[in-house]
Design an enzyme around this catalytic site. Structure first.
Site, PDB file in Angstrom:
ATOM      1  N   GLY A 215     -48.478  43.326  10.676  1.00  0.00           N
ATOM      2  CA  GLY A 215     -47.819  43.659  11.931  1.00  0.00           C
ATOM      3  C   GLY A 215     -47.047  44.961  11.826  1.00  0.00           C
ATOM      4  O   GLY A 215     -46.472  45.266  10.787  1.00  0.00           O
TER       5      GLY A 215
ATOM      6  N   ARG B 174     -55.072  43.396   9.990  1.00  0.00           N
ATOM      7  CA  ARG B 174     -54.708  42.244   9.151  1.00  0.00           C
ATOM      8  C   ARG B 174     -55.836  41.868   8.190  1.00  0.00           C
ATOM      9  O   ARG B 174     -55.908  40.730   7.723  1.00  0.00           O
ATOM     10  CB  ARG B 174     -54.323  41.048  10.029  1.00  0.00           C
ATOM     11  CG  ARG B 174     -53.054  41.297  10.843  1.00  0.00           C
ATOM     12  CD  ARG B 174     -52.568  40.025  11.519  1.00  0.00           C
ATOM     13  NE  ARG B 174     -51.392  40.246  12.339  1.00  0.00           N
ATOM     14  CZ  ARG B 174     -50.140  40.270  11.889  1.00  0.00           C
ATOM     15  NH1 ARG B 174     -49.914  40.091  10.598  1.00  0.00           N
ATOM     16  NH2 ARG B 174     -49.133  40.468  12.707  1.00  0.00           N
TER      17      ARG B 174
ATOM     18  N   ASN C 113     -45.524  40.156   3.554  1.00  0.00           N
ATOM     19  CA  ASN C 113     -45.992  39.239   2.510  1.00  0.00           C
ATOM     20  C   ASN C 113     -47.487  39.376   2.218  1.00  0.00           C
ATOM     21  O   ASN C 113     -47.896  39.484   1.068  1.00  0.00           O
ATOM     22  CB  ASN C 113     -45.678  37.795   2.916  1.00  0.00           C
ATOM     23  CG  ASN C 113     -44.201  37.510   2.918  1.00  0.00           C
ATOM     24  OD1 ASN C 113     -43.533  37.682   1.917  1.00  0.00           O
ATOM     25  ND2 ASN C 113     -43.679  37.079   4.054  1.00  0.00           N
ATOM     26  N   GLY C 114     -48.304  39.364   3.279  1.00  0.00           N
ATOM     27  CA  GLY C 114     -49.742  39.458   3.087  1.00  0.00           C
ATOM     28  C   GLY C 114     -50.158  40.768   2.466  1.00  0.00           C
ATOM     29  O   GLY C 114     -50.991  40.817   1.545  1.00  0.00           O
TER      30      GLY C 114
ATOM     31  N   THR D 152     -41.032  44.379   7.125  1.00  0.00           N
ATOM     32  CA  THR D 152     -41.233  43.231   8.002  1.00  0.00           C
ATOM     33  C   THR D 152     -39.965  42.929   8.770  1.00  0.00           C
ATOM     34  O   THR D 152     -38.869  43.007   8.206  1.00  0.00           O
ATOM     35  CB  THR D 152     -41.665  41.951   7.239  1.00  0.00           C
ATOM     36  OG1 THR D 152     -41.637  40.827   8.131  1.00  0.00           O
ATOM     37  CG2 THR D 152     -40.763  41.650   6.061  1.00  0.00           C
TER      38      THR D 152
ATOM     39  N   ASP E 104     -39.224  40.079   9.643  1.00  0.00           N
ATOM     40  CA  ASP E 104     -38.832  38.721   9.239  1.00  0.00           C
ATOM     41  C   ASP E 104     -37.875  38.692   8.058  1.00  0.00           C
ATOM     42  O   ASP E 104     -37.260  37.658   7.787  1.00  0.00           O
ATOM     43  CB  ASP E 104     -40.073  37.892   8.905  1.00  0.00           C
ATOM     44  CG  ASP E 104     -40.938  37.626  10.121  1.00  0.00           C
ATOM     45  OD1 ASP E 104     -40.374  37.366  11.197  1.00  0.00           O
ATOM     46  OD2 ASP E 104     -42.177  37.693  10.006  1.00  0.00           O
TER      47      ASP E 104
ATOM     48  N   GLY F 279     -40.573  34.587  14.083  1.00  0.00           N
ATOM     49  CA  GLY F 279     -40.274  33.947  12.802  1.00  0.00           C
ATOM     50  C   GLY F 279     -41.045  32.648  12.664  1.00  0.00           C
ATOM     51  O   GLY F 279     -40.516  31.586  12.979  1.00  0.00           O
TER      52      GLY F 279
ATOM     53  N   ARG G 101     -34.662  26.646  31.041  1.00  0.00           N
ATOM     54  CA  ARG G 101     -35.776  27.586  31.168  1.00  0.00           C
ATOM     55  C   ARG G 101     -36.039  28.254  29.816  1.00  0.00           C
ATOM     56  O   ARG G 101     -35.205  28.227  28.917  1.00  0.00           O
ATOM     57  CB  ARG G 101     -35.471  28.651  32.213  1.00  0.00           C
ATOM     58  CG  ARG G 101     -35.338  28.103  33.633  1.00  0.00           C
ATOM     59  CD  ARG G 101     -36.697  27.652  34.182  1.00  0.00           C
ATOM     60  NE  ARG G 101     -36.584  27.248  35.572  1.00  0.00           N
ATOM     61  CZ  ARG G 101     -36.298  26.009  35.969  1.00  0.00           C
ATOM     62  NH1 ARG G 101     -36.065  25.067  35.055  1.00  0.00           N
ATOM     63  NH2 ARG G 101     -36.238  25.716  37.250  1.00  0.00           N
TER      64      ARG G 101
ATOM     65  N   LEU H 195     -41.732  42.652  21.878  1.00  0.00           N
ATOM     66  CA  LEU H 195     -40.626  43.590  22.065  1.00  0.00           C
ATOM     67  C   LEU H 195     -39.812  43.736  20.782  1.00  0.00           C
ATOM     68  O   LEU H 195     -39.273  44.802  20.495  1.00  0.00           O
ATOM     69  CB  LEU H 195     -39.697  43.087  23.178  1.00  0.00           C
ATOM     70  CG  LEU H 195     -40.189  43.202  24.623  1.00  0.00           C
ATOM     71  CD1 LEU H 195     -39.221  42.463  25.541  1.00  0.00           C
ATOM     72  CD2 LEU H 195     -40.304  44.654  25.031  1.00  0.00           C
TER      73      LEU H 195
END
Length: 361
Positions: free
Chosen positions: A16, A78, A117-118, A139, A141, A184, A279, A286
């Protein structure tokens, strides 16, 4: 200019996209060229381009003005060359053989892989296969083992926090509970930090399976004291108690059967449990789009600069990492196939609990 036998280096971005990639590429190329006389070859579209020899000269880019540019000028994919490898229908070569050809055709002495990670797991496998490889931690994350920080994380915190704050006005105006879904899948660093910064009432994380009844009790108690709106920061990988007991394959199968993301389920559960109109808002891409924050520009620049030194000193098979404020080398073998989850004694998690934020446990 300092001497080194490393003359030509490939660069790729994989997985990503995230803010800070271009800043890291810029620093690596400028530092490597100015300090060591290195030449850089850009690999387009991640490992796909490495297999197919889809390359570009980095001198063709305006590197000086790239520090604040979002995304990645090299493109990304990817593709994982070591996962279920099959021969190329045109050349008959396996992915790793295609990579060797790319190295030979471009006379690459080394490769720098920017990703999560990948990406760094693949970089580790390439290192084991005999390639001179260095990894860099990108990343939103913040879940790469062996480094305290990853570039992209702080920019995503900014966006997610701003999203929560924007949604707060709607929640307050209508007296609703708003479930804000934050990226996440496997870990909740982004959800935790954005949730605390955005003053969420509830934060749901993959590391802490939630009980909707406890969430309901918490929100009803707040409503009884006069609060008329609520914010739930929900990681996209949040788990309920039943899911927390499932194995990896069982959980994956259960998630694939869901017709909507987990935040929509959480919203329905909260409304059913509390009677509060609820909701959902999914912030989505984003969070990893747009330009990097100044913090990430600086972090990516430091890491890119350090990567040039790693190359010159032949510190291959390592991730350019951050530990206790210092840039260090973490072996890629220690990074591969692992995810850095939030530990129970994490200081930010403790801070959130001390502030009275509910985690559904």
């Amino acid at each position: 200019m300092k001497a080194t036998s490393i003359k030509t280096v490939g660069i790729l971005t994989s997985g990503g996209d995230a803010p800070g990639l271009n800043a890291a590429i810029r620093a690596l190329c400028i530092s490597g060229k100015n300090n060591y006389g290195m030449k850089f070859i850009g690999i387009k579209n991640g490992y796909r381009g490495l297999i197919d020899n889809d390359v570009v000269k980095m001198d063709d880019f305006d590197l000086e003005n790239m520090i604040s540019l979002g995304g990645t000028i090299l493109g990304t994919s990817r593709v994982k060359p070591f996962k279920n490898p099959v021969p190329d229908p045109k050349t008959g070569l396996l992915p790793v053989d295609g990579i060797r050809e790319t190295f030979k055709k471009n006379k690459l002495d080394a490769l720098v892989c920017l990703g999560g990670n990948g990406t760094n797991t693949t970089a580790s496998l390439l290192s084991e296969a005999g390639f001179n490889v260095i990894g860099m931690p990108k990343t939103i994350d913040n879940d790469i083992v062996g480094t305290d920080e990853t570039f992209g994380f702080h920019s995503a915190i900014d966006v997610a926090t701003a999203g929560i704050e924007a949604i707060r006005t709607t929640a307050k105006s209508h007296g609703r509970c708003m479930v804000v879904e934050i990226m996440g899948h496997k870990v909740g660093w982004l959800g935790l930090y954005a949730g605390v910064a955005g003053h969420a009432d509830v934060i749901l994380l993959p590391e802490i399976p939630y009980d909707v009844k406890k969430i309901g009790k918490f929100l009803k108690a707040k409503k009884a004291k006069g609060q008329n709106y609520f914010i739930v920061a929900c990681s996209e990988g949040a788990l309920d108690l039943a899911e927390g007991k499932l194995g990896k394959k069982e959980l994956k199968k259960a998630r694939e059967a869901m017709t909507q993301s987990v935040a929509f389920r959480v919203a329905k559960e909260i409304e059913a449990e509390t009677g509060i109109e609820t909701r959902t808002s999914v912030l989505g891409y984003l969070q990893r789009g747009g330009n990097p924050s100044p913090y990430d520009m600086l972090l990516a620049t430091q890491l890119g600069n350090a990567a040039a030194d790693f190359l010159a000193n032949k510190e291959f098979g390592n991730l350019v990492a951050v530990k206790d404020g210092e840039i260090v080398a973490t072996p890629l073998s220690q990074v591969a196939g692992k995810v850095k989850a939030i530990p129970e004694d994490d200081s930010m998690l403790k801070t959130a609990r001390d502030l009275g934020i509910c985690f559904g446990d």
